[in-house]
Design an enzyme around this catalytic site. Structure first.
Site, PDB file in Angstrom:
ATOM      1  N   GLU A  27       0.628   7.615  -3.399  1.00 59.89           N
ATOM      2  CA  GLU A  27       0.418   8.045  -4.782  1.00 59.89           C
ATOM      3  C   GLU A  27      -1.053   8.340  -5.107  1.00 59.89           C
ATOM      4  O   GLU A  27      -1.389   9.369  -5.698  1.00 59.89           O
ATOM      5  CB  GLU A  27       0.939   6.857  -5.585  1.00 59.89           C
ATOM      6  N   ILE A  59       4.531   2.376   3.080  1.00 59.43           N
ATOM      7  CA  ILE A  59       5.594   1.463   3.528  1.00 59.43           C
ATOM      8  C   ILE A  59       6.446   1.053   2.333  1.00 59.43           C
ATOM      9  O   ILE A  59       7.554   0.587   2.493  1.00 59.43           O
ATOM     10  CB  ILE A  59       5.044   0.204   4.242  1.00 59.43           C
ATOM     11  N   ASP A  60       5.905   1.213   1.111  1.00 57.67           N
ATOM     12  CA  ASP A  60       6.622   0.746  -0.085  1.00 57.67           C
ATOM     13  C   ASP A  60       7.813   1.628  -0.466  1.00 57.67           C
ATOM     14  O   ASP A  60       8.648   1.228  -1.271  1.00 57.67           O
ATOM     15  CB  ASP A  60       5.664   0.689  -1.286  1.00 57.67           C
ATOM     16  N   ARG A  73       4.143  -3.887  -4.682  1.00 64.11           N
ATOM     17  CA  ARG A  73       3.456  -4.231  -5.932  1.00 64.11           C
ATOM     18  C   ARG A  73       4.295  -3.888  -7.148  1.00 64.11           C
ATOM     19  O   ARG A  73       4.437  -4.681  -8.064  1.00 64.11           O
ATOM     20  CB  ARG A  73       2.163  -3.418  -6.031  1.00 64.11           C
ATOM     21  N   ARG A  99       8.819 -24.024   1.367  1.00 63.73           N
ATOM     22  CA  ARG A  99       7.623 -23.486   2.034  1.00 63.73           C
ATOM     23  C   ARG A  99       7.635 -21.967   1.994  1.00 63.73           C
ATOM     24  O   ARG A  99       8.698 -21.361   1.942  1.00 63.73           O
ATOM     25  CB  ARG A  99       7.584 -23.916   3.498  1.00 63.73           C
ATOM     26  N   ARG A 159       2.611  -3.769   8.080  1.00 63.32           N
ATOM     27  CA  ARG A 159       2.045  -2.426   8.202  1.00 63.32           C
ATOM     28  C   ARG A 159       1.528  -2.135   9.610  1.00 63.32           C
ATOM     29  O   ARG A 159       1.170  -1.003   9.907  1.00 63.32           O
ATOM     30  CB  ARG A 159       0.856  -2.275   7.239  1.00 63.32           C
TER      31      ARG A 159
HETATM   32  O1  F6P Z   1       0.468   0.540  -0.909  1.00 57.74           O
HETATM   33  C1  F6P Z   1       0.891  -0.037   0.269  1.00 57.74           C
HETATM   34  C2  F6P Z   1       0.606  -1.498   0.303  1.00 57.74           C
HETATM   35  O2  F6P Z   1       1.034  -1.880   1.571  1.00 57.74           O
HETATM   36  C3  F6P Z   1       1.213  -2.346  -0.810  1.00 57.74           C
HETATM   37  O3  F6P Z   1       2.522  -2.746  -0.593  1.00 57.74           O
HETATM   38  C4  F6P Z   1       0.276  -3.518  -0.858  1.00 57.74           C
HETATM   39  O4  F6P Z   1       0.253  -4.137  -2.117  1.00 57.74           O
HETATM   40  C5  F6P Z   1      -1.036  -2.907  -0.581  1.00 57.74           C
HETATM   41  O5  F6P Z   1      -0.775  -1.776   0.229  1.00 57.74           O
HETATM   42  C6  F6P Z   1      -2.028  -3.852   0.058  1.00 57.74           C
HETATM   43  O6  F6P Z   1      -3.005  -3.129   0.691  1.00 57.74           O
HETATM   44  P1  F6P Z   1      -4.468  -3.609   1.068  1.00 57.74           P
HETATM   45  O7  F6P Z   1      -4.384  -5.048   1.389  1.00 57.74           O
HETATM   46  O8  F6P Z   1      -4.801  -2.764   2.244  1.00 57.74           O
HETATM   47  O9  F6P Z   1      -5.334  -3.304  -0.087  1.00 57.74           O
END
Ligand code: F6P
Length: 363
Positions: A125, A148-149, A193, A287, A296
């Site tokens: 995005e 990946i989202d 997120r 836990r 990723r």
């Molecule tokens: O946008 C992809 C993503 O993998 C989200 O799911 C995650 O919140 C974010 O990137 C975290 O990315 P980074 O730790 O690289 O900032």
């Protein structure tokens, strides 16, 4: 120059080594990395040089590359053997040139100086939002969706998602056996997120007892009831929680995080908070495992390699035809093109009906 028929392609494939390149094309990968990025780069370069006779330049680390004029060679040799490799040979960053004074002008100057005729921007995005603004300012750009989202609305799927879901599913399968041995509630926190696609798919595939997603604030009392009912059947509960999931207002205290260059909060921590709350309310041990960047990393699944390759082929076709301001997308089984504005207009979140399918198996 355009190349549409087979005879023309064959002759270009043969003569491309001898002729002047048709176009000089820059390629960049921005945002969080994602398994399959290298497969896109390889497909773009292989077809771009082999079939159309173009020339490529790699920009390093997302928008930082064109902003600072930081390039690397991107020829057939550079893309040999990269199909199964995770990450991106170009590097990535969350640099946002729109937030930098004169950022867009600097990019335009560097592109002109480097003789770049067109850009292929591979990203989510944020990266594609910048691509759209550059296109509006006259840069010839084509986008490739990546995350990946799986939360880009204009495409049915993004590559990287299938790999992330499989990694999470395998982790949850493993959590099941150890949870049962120790009679514990185990929570698996996954990425997502604003959209809970990874949690939903991995949770469904691995038989989670509860799945919590950002789209639906959860009721902690209900969650604890599911946990207790699961223990009654002498079967340990497994909860899958997306990092952006949150409780109904006023139920639990939440941490706030710092912002990245695109203004997104750096999340993480809901799993830990949930574990504490479950222990407090049920008296059972809980836990958390946070999968984080493991989702990723590493080699892409077969399905992601194929999708990424098809996106790469589609992107270089669009550039070759001069169809700029577009993003390639998957619709059904077809690779289509949509406007960059449509590509970045809306996030694709989990619809209520899809969550209800998963809810049948809760508790
Ligand atoms: O946008 C992809 C993503 O993998 C989200 O799911 C995650 O919140 C974010 O990137 C975290 O990315 P980074 O730790 O690289 O900032």
């Amino acid at each position: 120059m355009r190349c549409v028929d087979t005879a023309c392609r064959t002759s270009l494939a043969v003569y491309s080594l001898m002729e002047e390149p048709v176009m000089r094309i820059g390629v960049l990968t921005g945002g969080g990395d994602c398994p399959g990025l290298n497969a896109v780069i390889r497909a773009v370069v292989r077809k771009g040089i082999g079939v159309y006779g173009h020339e490529f330049v790699g920009f390093r680390d997302g928008w930082r590359g064109p902003l600072e004029g930081d390039t690397m060679p991107l020829d057939i040799q550079a893309v040999r053997g990269i199909l199964p490799r995770g990450g991106t040979i170009l590097g990535s960053s969350r640099t946002n040139p729109i937030k930098i004074d004169g950022g867009v002008d600097r990019i335009k100057e560097n592109l002109a100086e480097g003789g770049i005729d067109a850009l292929i921007a591979i990203g989510g995005e944020d990266t594609l939002g910048v691509a759209k603004q550059l296109f509006d300012r006259g840069v010839k750009v084509v986008g490739v969706p990546k995350t990946i989202d799986n939360d880009l609305n204009a495409t049915d799927y993004t590559f990287g998602f299938d790999t992330a879901v499989n990694i999470a599913m395998e982790a949850i399968d493993r959590l099941h056996t150890t949870a049962e041995s120790h009679h514990r509630a185990l929570i698996c926190e996954v990425m997502g997120r604003h959209a809970g696609w990874i949690a939903l798919y991995a949770g469904m595939a691995a038989g989670a007892n509860v799945i919590l997603i950002p789209e639906k604030p959860f009721d902690i009392e209900k969650v604890c009831a599911y946990v207790e009912s699961r223990f009654k059947t002498r079967y340990a509960p497994i909860l899958v929680v997306a990092e952006g999931a949150h409780p109904l207002e006023g139920q639990m205290e939440l941490q706030s995080g710092e912002l990245d260059a695109f203004g997104h909060v750096r999340l993480g921590g809901i799993g830990e908070m949930l574990a504490k709350e479950i222990e407090k309310r049920t008296g059972k041990e809980a836990r958390t495992t946070v999968l984080g960047h493991i989702q990723r990393g590493g080699t892409p699944s077969a399905s992601d390699r194929v999708l990424a390759t098809r996106f790469g082929l589609g992107a270089i076709d669009a550039v070759n035809e001069g169809d700029f301001g577009k993003m390639v997308a998957l619709r059904g089984t077809d690779i289509i093109r949509v406007g960059l504005d449509e590509a970045t207009a809306e996030l694709k979140t989990v619809p209520v009906s899809r969550y209800e399918e998963a809810e049948v198996f809760f508790g």
